[in-house]
Motif scaffolding. Structure first.
Motif, PDB file in Angstrom:
ATOM      1  N   GLN A 156       4.195  15.203  69.256  1.00  0.00           N
ATOM      2  CA  GLN A 156       5.035  16.407  69.194  1.00  0.00           C
ATOM      3  C   GLN A 156       4.914  17.216  70.490  1.00  0.00           C
ATOM      4  OE1 GLN A 156       3.481  18.226  65.636  1.00  0.00           O
ATOM      5  NE2 GLN A 156       5.224  17.580  64.385  1.00  0.00           N
ATOM      6  N   ASP A 160       9.247   9.768  62.286  1.00  0.00           N
ATOM      7  CA  ASP A 160       9.178  11.087  61.657  1.00  0.00           C
ATOM      8  C   ASP A 160       9.117  12.202  62.705  1.00  0.00           C
ATOM      9  OD1 ASP A 160       9.187   9.875  59.210  1.00  0.00           O
ATOM     10  OD2 ASP A 160       7.041  10.087  58.825  1.00  0.00           O
ATOM     11  N   THR A 161       8.365  11.963  63.780  1.00  0.00           N
ATOM     12  CA  THR A 161       8.205  12.991  64.811  1.00  0.00           C
ATOM     13  C   THR A 161       9.486  13.169  65.623  1.00  0.00           C
ATOM     14  OG1 THR A 161       5.873  12.343  64.968  1.00  0.00           O
ATOM     15  CG2 THR A 161       6.722  13.787  66.688  1.00  0.00           C
ATOM     16  N   ASN A 164      17.453  12.731  52.987  1.00  0.00           N
ATOM     17  CA  ASN A 164      18.261  13.732  53.688  1.00  0.00           C
ATOM     18  C   ASN A 164      19.730  13.331  53.516  1.00  0.00           C
ATOM     19  OD1 ASN A 164      16.068  15.353  55.407  1.00  0.00           O
ATOM     20  ND2 ASN A 164      15.534  13.184  55.440  1.00  0.00           N
ATOM     21  N   GLY A 168      12.020  14.841  63.492  1.00  0.00           N
ATOM     22  CA  GLY A 168      11.636  16.224  63.199  1.00  0.00           C
ATOM     23  C   GLY A 168      11.762  17.152  64.383  1.00  0.00           C
TER      24      GLY A 168
END
Length: 346
Positions: A199, A235-236, A289, A239
């Motif tokens: 991140q 996922d990162t 989603n 996100g």
């Protein structure tokens, strides 16, 4: 005023030592050497082994060095942390290993029954060793992943005999559950650390090559598998974007966002399992989603064209390995692409 009478003196009187104080004093290495020498002199004669162990307890301190004693009887030497044999000691004084142990015995119920007999007679003579044998069995089972296939089978057989005869309890398997819990916790912590580092790299706008290099270093440091890492990457990356709430804009936005990161995904899908893990994660993400529900096949196509996903993986996912989430919707989306891939193969 009367003076106190002096207490009687025992000067010149020889005090007889109690029998329990007559045991020789040994340090762990000396105890180990004495036991191994005694066992090796028995030359695989199990009756002689039983007699030796029965008599040796009168001179050697079994109570203090019970762990060393059972290490030798299970593994042929003293076990270091992790289950390997210690190689310390003065080898000039003789061998620090013995073949008279569970791990060197014939791999059969009959062969290991002889050791059951040894343990049984030892505990009858020295009842205080029962708790120590339970603790030792628990410890050795905890090292099972570091043993050879043959050693594992022998350990399973002797443990079965010990349980069946009430010599140890099912609590000896506690170490297996404890090790699993600790390992899962360690993996979870490692994943969070890697995700946090990724991140930070994405937020700083780091070069993709540098990000790949950093992730590989983290993989090695945290002992993570590639198929675990590719899920963290997905996922990162997903996100890191503020997604539009308009469904008709999501497709274009998601493909534009993923384009610069395709080399990152490619770097961590070098194995079939990693590819399959990624496509299943994409499927679950698109289902969870709902705005991405119609975008799944476009993302798969993007990854296929970028050599992130192979046709074999896509076909395997379609035929047998897909998630149950949104199964009918996503299989229908992929129908044309799968047909195209099959025809291209032919």
């Amino acid at each position: 005023m009367s003076q106190k009478q002096p207490k009687p003196s025992l000067t010149g009187v020889r005090i007889k030592a109690r029998k329990r104080d007559e045991k020789e004093k040994f340090d762990p290495s000396t105890f180990r050497d004495a036991i191994i020498t005694g066992l090796n002199e028995c030359e695989s004669d199990f009756e002689q082994v039983e007699r030796y162990l029965d008599g040796a307890g009168g001179k050697l301190d079994y109570r203090r060095y019970a762990e060393t004693l059972f290490d030798i009887l299970f593994a042929g030497g003293v076990l270091a942390p992790g289950g390997t044999l210690q190689d310390e000691g003065d080898k000039s004084k003789g061998s620090i290993y013995t073949n008279i142990c569970v791990f060197e015995t014939e791999e059969s119920h009959e062969g290991l029954r002889a050791f059951l007999q040894i343990f049984n007679k030892l505990l009858r003579r020295y009842l205080y060793l029962k708790k120590s044998l339970e603790e030792e069995t628990t410890k050795v089972i905890g090292f099972i992943k570091n043993f050879t296939e043959s050693q594992r089978k022998k350990l399973a057989i002797i443990t079965g005999h010990l349980l069946a005869n009430g010599i140890v309890t099912p609590a000896v398997f506690t170490s297996l559950y404890t090790n699993d819990i600790l390992r899962h916790r360690q993996v979870a912590v490692s994943k969070k650390k890697l995700q946090k580092n990724l991140q930070e790299n994405i937020e700083k706008g780091s070069n993709i090559k540098d990000i790949i290099s950093n992730i590989k270093e983290d993989m090695k440091s945290f002992s993570l598998k590639e198929h675990n890492v590719v899920v963290i990457v997905w996922d990162t990356v997903m996100g890191a974007m503020e997604w539009s709430k308009k469904e008709d804009l999501i497709a274009e936005q998601s493909l534009r966002h993923l384009r610069p990161y395709t080399p990152l995904f490619e770097a961590f899908t070098t194995k079939g399992r990693s590819e399959l893990t990624l496509i299943i994660r994409v499927q679950d993400f698109c289902y969870d989603n709902m705005n991405f529900l119609k975008v799944f096949h476009k993302i798969v196509l993007r990854f296929y064209k970028a050599d992130v996903l192979s046709e074999d993986t896509i076909l395997k996912w379609y035929n047998e390995a897909h998630s149950s989430k949104g199964k009918s919707v996503f299989l229908q989306q992929m129908k044309d692409m799968v047909e195209w891939l099959k025809n291209a193969e032919e």
